[in-house]
Design an enzyme around this catalytic site. Structure first.
Site, mmCIF file in Angstrom:
data_model
loop_
_atom_site.group_PDB
_atom_site.id
_atom_site.type_symbol
_atom_site.label_atom_id
_atom_site.label_comp_id
_atom_site.label_asym_id
_atom_site.label_seq_id
_atom_site.Cartn_x
_atom_site.Cartn_y
_atom_site.Cartn_z
ATOM 1 N N ASN A 84 0.837 -1.205 0.000
ATOM 2 C CA ASN A 84 0.000 0.000 0.000
ATOM 3 C C ASN A 84 0.870 1.253 0.000
ATOM 4 O O ASN A 84 2.098 1.175 -0.062
ATOM 5 C CB ASN A 84 -1.007 -0.018 1.162
ATOM 6 C CG ASN A 84 -0.354 0.162 2.522
ATOM 7 O OD1 ASN A 84 0.803 0.547 2.638
ATOM 8 N ND2 ASN A 84 -1.101 -0.131 3.569
ATOM 9 N N PHE A 85 0.243 2.408 0.099
ATOM 10 C CA PHE A 85 0.966 3.666 -0.049
ATOM 11 C C PHE A 85 1.280 4.332 1.290
ATOM 12 O O PHE A 85 1.605 5.522 1.338
ATOM 13 C CB PHE A 85 0.194 4.620 -0.955
ATOM 14 C CG PHE A 85 0.023 4.101 -2.365
ATOM 15 C CD1 PHE A 85 0.905 3.171 -2.900
ATOM 16 C CD2 PHE A 85 -1.027 4.527 -3.155
ATOM 17 C CE1 PHE A 85 0.755 2.686 -4.192
ATOM 18 C CE2 PHE A 85 -1.189 4.051 -4.456
ATOM 19 C CZ PHE A 85 -0.300 3.124 -4.976
ATOM 20 N N GLY A 86 1.175 3.565 2.371
ATOM 21 C CA GLY A 86 1.698 4.021 3.652
ATOM 22 C C GLY A 86 0.880 5.079 4.355
ATOM 23 O O GLY A 86 1.376 5.712 5.297
ATOM 24 N N VAL A 87 -0.364 5.286 3.949
ATOM 25 C CA VAL A 87 -1.224 6.256 4.633
ATOM 26 C C VAL A 87 -1.787 5.588 5.884
ATOM 27 O O VAL A 87 -2.434 4.544 5.792
ATOM 28 C CB VAL A 87 -2.369 6.727 3.724
ATOM 29 C CG1 VAL A 87 -3.272 7.713 4.460
ATOM 30 C CG2 VAL A 87 -1.802 7.366 2.460
ATOM 31 N N VAL A 221 -5.013 -21.037 0.712
ATOM 32 C CA VAL A 221 -6.096 -21.908 1.169
ATOM 33 C C VAL A 221 -7.124 -22.050 0.056
ATOM 34 O O VAL A 221 -7.621 -21.057 -0.475
ATOM 35 C CB VAL A 221 -6.741 -21.335 2.448
ATOM 36 C CG1 VAL A 221 -7.992 -22.136 2.825
ATOM 37 C CG2 VAL A 221 -5.733 -21.345 3.598
ATOM 38 N N TRP A 487 -8.241 0.664 -3.334
ATOM 39 C CA TRP A 487 -7.943 -0.674 -2.800
ATOM 40 C C TRP A 487 -8.426 -0.802 -1.352
ATOM 41 O O TRP A 487 -7.784 -1.452 -0.531
ATOM 42 C CB TRP A 487 -6.454 -0.998 -2.884
ATOM 43 C CG TRP A 487 -5.818 -0.806 -4.211
ATOM 44 C CD1 TRP A 487 -6.417 -0.764 -5.437
ATOM 45 C CD2 TRP A 487 -4.407 -0.628 -4.473
ATOM 46 N NE1 TRP A 487 -5.478 -0.576 -6.426
ATOM 47 C CE2 TRP A 487 -4.243 -0.475 -5.868
ATOM 48 C CE3 TRP A 487 -3.278 -0.580 -3.653
ATOM 49 C CZ2 TRP A 487 -2.997 -0.286 -6.452
ATOM 50 C CZ3 TRP A 487 -2.026 -0.383 -4.239
ATOM 51 C CH2 TRP A 487 -1.898 -0.244 -5.621
ATOM 52 N N HIS A 488 -9.584 -0.215 -1.074
ATOM 53 C CA HIS A 488 -10.157 -0.274 0.273
ATOM 54 C C HIS A 488 -11.376 -1.208 0.293
ATOM 55 O O HIS A 488 -12.396 -0.901 0.892
ATOM 56 C CB HIS A 488 -10.565 1.127 0.734
ATOM 57 C CG HIS A 488 -9.416 2.073 0.865
ATOM 58 N ND1 HIS A 488 -9.594 3.438 1.020
ATOM 59 C CD2 HIS A 488 -8.077 1.865 0.872
ATOM 60 C CE1 HIS A 488 -8.409 4.031 1.106
ATOM 61 N NE2 HIS A 488 -7.481 3.094 1.019
ATOM 62 N N HIS A 532 -7.998 5.811 4.969
ATOM 63 C CA HIS A 532 -7.316 4.761 4.219
ATOM 64 C C HIS A 532 -7.223 3.585 5.182
ATOM 65 O O HIS A 532 -6.641 3.707 6.262
ATOM 66 C CB HIS A 532 -5.957 5.251 3.742
ATOM 67 C CG HIS A 532 -6.062 6.376 2.766
ATOM 68 N ND1 HIS A 532 -5.614 6.287 1.469
ATOM 69 C CD2 HIS A 532 -6.593 7.615 2.891
ATOM 70 C CE1 HIS A 532 -5.856 7.439 0.834
ATOM 71 N NE2 HIS A 532 -6.449 8.253 1.694
#
Length: 561
Positions: A84-87, A221, A487-488, A532
């Protein structure tokens, strides 16, 4: 389990509880152990590593010019926190009050959630020398100091960040000294999931690895092992792993429904279509998909307003900077695109609209709560890495991202094969709801208050990305053609009260109708928080672990998980 934020948190807290039960964590991908994957300024590039990304796309989006949109999900230890973008943002306290109301459980009220956030983090609030505290002055009582997740501000900021925050303030966007206080409204300096140039991921929760925790990587899995309507184990790569107490599935909003469906748990019509025996008909599985989306506004800037071209346009400079980072985490790779401006705001034009007034009363009430924003702006996004053929001479630029929040569309993930290695079909149905289209228009129009403000535009040279005009038609068409997922992905195995037709798990994370199975990840979260959501995934795992530790008396009685 899967080794993302929720799964790693559950595994870590169970394994480290006083009675040290045996815990097995199965991760579909690899270890992601290369330290170079933690370069703070390269957090924007890690998702391009095919070994760390499931590589998903959406189905063609009917209301977005039939575009297939990137739907990246992290693969390997750390899960999506590794790409991810680190937020690191926790959202609004009223998000959690709404969560508690929807599921009827005070464990999700803000005061309880905040205490878990504080236990998860070690917050580093120091500002670079010479930076005025008006840009960031978090209160210690809102943050933790001894958790495994290191978060805070970058140790060096790009030169144009403080002046840009001043312009926001002049344009009528007030400053917020701490977006993680429970009230995100206003313009803030981003709290990052990184420290001293090194990004944090969920894998940090498992170091040092307890002796009673076993981790098996490269173990996707395929399905649950069931004894009637009791989950007793999981199947991975042809091997079965059995649980002495419970299975906690933390596979996320896209993978979790796949595992359930291939175990015979899900919408009966879909299962029967692919000759999968139905163990439990659960129409809610795969429904309720929610997400945040965004579009960019990009302008090249006058010479010397930024130093981005000097750095990003010079391969030698970037290589030298990487050598410096490897030594001590400092240098340009811990500066450029490492500290951002971020803000959340309300929209009076939206709440006055017919589309808002047509919403159910509960939704209107929630959206009018004091701390709930209606959209987000983010600055200093390194857009050149996301536009093919971005010209080197354009590297001195400013990029603003405008995010659409509180979308009312409910998408779905749908079975499309009897083979469990085949992904589901992902259809978030972006912009399908009239409210979403109105919110997209009004958020972009409101962002023009800064994007077209004289103190901002005076340094612009050329517009690289923006709508043709501020008409409803042109604003909406810009969204359709340029929308991206944040991407949430949330809500496909939704938590709720027993009897709720759209609920698949209860507020204790138990899967309704299947004994011995819990689900604890973003798929169960019933409110898409205004942030985010990596932080929400962490706290979801922490909440599940807390409930398990209490239920099995792992804090004071011998028990095994």
């Amino acid at each position: 389990m899967i080794g993302g934020p929720a799964g790693s948190t559950v595994a870590s807290q169970l394994a480290n509880s006083p009675k040290h039960p045996k815990v097995l964590l199965l991760e579909a991908g690899g270890l992601n152990s290369d330290h170079d994957l933690r370069v703070d300024g390269q957090r924007w590039l890690t998702f391009q590593n095919k070994n760390m990304n499931w590589g998903y796309k959406t189905a063609p989006q009917e209301h977005c010019n039939n575009r297939e949109i990137d739907y990246s999900r992290g693969l390997g230890m750390g899960g999506s926190s590794a790409i991810n973008f680190g937020v690191y943002s926790v959202g609004a306290q009223d998000d959690y009050e709404e969560w508690a109301r929807v599921v009827g459980d005070d464990a999700y009220r803000w005061k309880n959630i905040q205490s878990r956030y504080k236990a998860l983090e070690t917050f580093h609030g120091d500002l670079p020398a010479g930076i005025d505290s008006k840009y960031a002055s978090p209160r210690p009582e809102n943050h933790g100091s001894s958790g495994p997740l290191h978060v805070g501000f970058a140790s060096e900021w790009e030169q144009d960040l403080p002046p840009l925050l001043d312009v926001f303030e002049q344009a009528g966007f007030p400053l917020n000294p701490d977006h993680n206080s429970g009230n995100p409204l206003g313009m803030s300096v981003l709290i990052n999931s990184s420290y001293k140039g090194v990004r944090s991921t969920a894998a940090d929760f498992l170091k040092p690895q307890p002796e009673n925790l076993k981790i098996i990587t490269n173990a996707p899995v395929q399905r649950l092992v069931l004894d009637g309507k009791k989950a007793v184990g999981v199947e991975s790569n042809g091997q079965k792993y059995y649980a002495s107490k419970e299975i906690v599935m933390c596979a996320g909003s896209l993978e979790g429904p796949r595992i359930l469906m291939h175990s015979g748990i899900g919408p009966a019509k879909q299962l029967e279509q692919f000759n999968i025996p139905v163990t439990l008909d659960v129409p809610a599985i795969g429904q309720g998909l929610r997400d945040h989306t965004f579009v960019p506004l990009v302008n090249t800037r006058v010479e010397n307003s930024t130093y981005r071209r000097n750095f990003y346009g010079d391969e030698k400079a970037m290589a030298t900077a990487l050598d410096q980072w490897r030594k001590d985490g400092s240098g340009p790779w811990s500066k450029f695109a490492c500290e951002l401006g971020i803000g959340w705001f309300k929209l009076q034009n939206l709440t006055a609209s017919d589309e808002f007034k047509a919403l159910p009363e509960d939704e209107q009430r929630y959206l009018m709560q004091e701390t709930v924003p209606h959209y987000e702006i983010l600055t200093h996004f390194p857009i050149h890495w996301f536009i093919p053929g971005f010209a080197q001479e354009a590297l001195n630029y400013s990029c603003l991202l405008v995010f659409l929040f509180n979308a009312q569309t409910r998408g779905e993930v749908i079975l499309q094969s009897s083979d469990p290695s085949v992904p589901l079909k992902f259809d978030p149905k972006f912009l399908a709801h009239p409210f979403d289209r109105r919110a997209a228009i009004e958020s972009l129009r409101d962002a023009f208050r800064i994007a077209k403000y004289d103190a901002y535009t005076k340094d612009n040279v050329l517009e690289l990305a923006g709508p043709k005009s501020d008409s409803d038609e042109d604003l909406l068409e810009y969204w359709r053609q340029n929308i991206s997922s944040s991407w949430h992905m949330t809500g496909t195995i939704k938590m709720g009260k027993k009897g709720d037709t759209d609920a698949a798990v209860d507020s204790d994370f138990r899967f309704i109708g299947i004994e011995g199975l819990r689900v604890a990840d973003m798929s169960v979260v019933p409110v898409l928080a205004n942030c985010h959501v990596q932080a929400v995934a962490y706290v979801t795992g922490a909440t599940c672990a807390e409930k398990l530790i209490k239920e099995y008396s792992l804090d004071h009685l011998s028990a095994m998980i």
